[in-house]
Write an enzyme that holds these catalytic residues in place. Structure first.
Site, PDB file in Angstrom:
ATOM      1  CE1 TYR A  73      -0.235   1.977   4.290  1.00 41.65           C
ATOM      2  CE2 TYR A  73       0.529  -0.269   4.605  1.00 41.65           C
ATOM      3  CZ  TYR A  73       0.359   1.012   5.077  1.00 41.65           C
ATOM      4  OH  TYR A  73       0.779   1.335   6.333  1.00 41.65           O
ATOM      5  NE  ARG A  76      -8.455   0.518   7.134  1.00 40.31           N
ATOM      6  CZ  ARG A  76      -8.593   0.836   8.413  1.00 40.31           C
ATOM      7  NH1 ARG A  76      -9.824   1.081   8.888  1.00 40.31           N
ATOM      8  NH2 ARG A  76      -7.555   0.907   9.213  1.00 40.31           N
ATOM      9  CG  ASP A 107      -3.286  -0.932  14.206  1.00 43.19           C
ATOM     10  OD1 ASP A 107      -4.497  -1.222  14.293  1.00 43.19           O
ATOM     11  OD2 ASP A 107      -2.737  -0.615  13.133  1.00 43.19           O
ATOM     12  CG  ASP A 138       1.790   1.052   9.316  1.00 41.22           C
ATOM     13  OD1 ASP A 138       0.779   0.398   9.067  1.00 41.22           O
ATOM     14  OD2 ASP A 138       2.149   2.024   8.634  1.00 41.22           O
TER      15      ASP A 138
END
Length: 336
Positions: A96, A176, A276, A313
């Site tokens: 991504y 999503r 997360d 991330d």
């Protein structure tokens, strides 16, 4: 925590992330920074930052990109002993692209994950009774069942195996719209959530998928009584500036006690993975003491705030740094 304590098991896909540096537009960049990210793996990395054992269960192609993803997990001390390696003919590695915005231009994510090895997994890909045996929790997000029939079936099998073994199940109600419709997600979520012990959600998503409305306290009470959840954690955000955000959270336990987490102002370097990190921090505290939600929510809030200050991330912080960011006096029990 005992040295031989079981892990938190996280099940989901991770991908290669490609980001143009310096807020450049994707269409004209000549450089891309490569990192790794995926909701459940992001949480597992945060668990390891807090020295809680974590196992990531997934499926990757034996390719350079697949190995890069696995290396990202291993470098962060996440156990990958149940990771399945398959030939590239059985699926690719997901990718991504993140185009980082700055006011007034919003950030944008572009997925290139169709046909991934994870999405193409067959039914019965994993021996879930063996995987969850001795685990302290199972963690899955709403992204995983959205990826296809195989991941959806394995999600249900994993949760049922955890239920049968008495292992708490944590579920992040991620949705999503690029992966499936609201109708498809609702049909799945209404089946999953009654089997869940800890739910991470927002008021908006509980309204969309379960018709639960009202203020935070009413929503939490409805989640406890109507959905049968032991613990519900609601995320809260204030401010829409690209480089600043005010983060909060609130939770209800099985006895109806409501815990409000600390509000935190964060300077945003990278938003991705913040939720997360919260889930990972919360679960680290929760598996140590199910009754101490104040501690769990404080760890989650600290991990989330710290994650916003760094690129990629994954959270990169020591347990001592996260502990130092915990301010216990800002949270507490709300009187109802």
């Amino acid at each position: 925590m005992a040295a031989d304590a079981g892990p938190v098991v996280a099940f989901g896909e991770a991908m290669v992330r490609l980001t143009p540096p310096r807020h450049e537009r994707l269409e004209r960049t000549t450089l891309l920074d490569l990192t790794v990210g995926g909701a459940e793996l992001n949480s597992a990395v945060t668990l390891r930052c807090l020295e809680t054992p974590a196992t990531w269960v997934s499926r990757l192609p034996d390719s350079p990109l697949g190995r890069a993803i696995a290396r990202g997990a291993m470098i962060n001390a996440v156990d990958i002993s149940y990771l399945q390696w398959v030939a590239e003919s059985e699926g690719r590695a997901g990718v991504y692209f993140l185009e980082e915005g700055t006011d007034p231009r919003p950030s944008a994510v572009h997925y290139d994950r169709a046909g991934s090895a994870f999405a193409r997994m067959p039914a019965g890909a994993f021996d879930w009774p063996a995987i969850v045996s001795g685990a302290r929790a199972l963690h899955i997000s709403g992204i995983t069942p959205a990826l296809g029939p195989g991941p959806r079936g394995e999600t249900m099998t994993a949760i049922r195996a955890a239920n049968a073994a008495g292992v708490p199940v944590a579920f992040d109600l991620n949705f999503r719209s690029k992966l499936w419709s609201e109708q498809e997600a609702r049909a799945c979520f209404v089946e999953i959530v009654p089997m869940v012990d800890v739910l991470f959600a927002s008021r908006g998503l509980l309204r969309t998928f379960f018709g639960i409305e009202g203020d935070h306290l009413n929503v939490l009470e409805a989640a406890r009584t109507r959905l049968g959840l032991a613990v519900t954690v609601l995320s809260r955000k204030r401010g829409k500036a690209s480089r600043s955000v005010r983060l909060g959270s609130i939770a209800m336990g099985p006895d109806g006690e409501v815990i409000e987490g600390p509000w935190r102002d964060a300077e945003v370097v990278d938003r991705l993975g913040g939720g997360d990190a919260f889930a990972g921090g919360f679960l680290s505290g929760y598996v140590d003491d199910h009754a101490d939600l104040t501690r769990a929510i404080a760890l989650g809030a600290a991990a989330q705030a710290l994650k916003h200050t760094m690129t990629g991330d994954f959270l990169c912080a020591t347990k001592a740094e996260i502990e130092a960011a915990v301010t216990a006096t800002e949270g507490g029990v709300l009187q109802r």
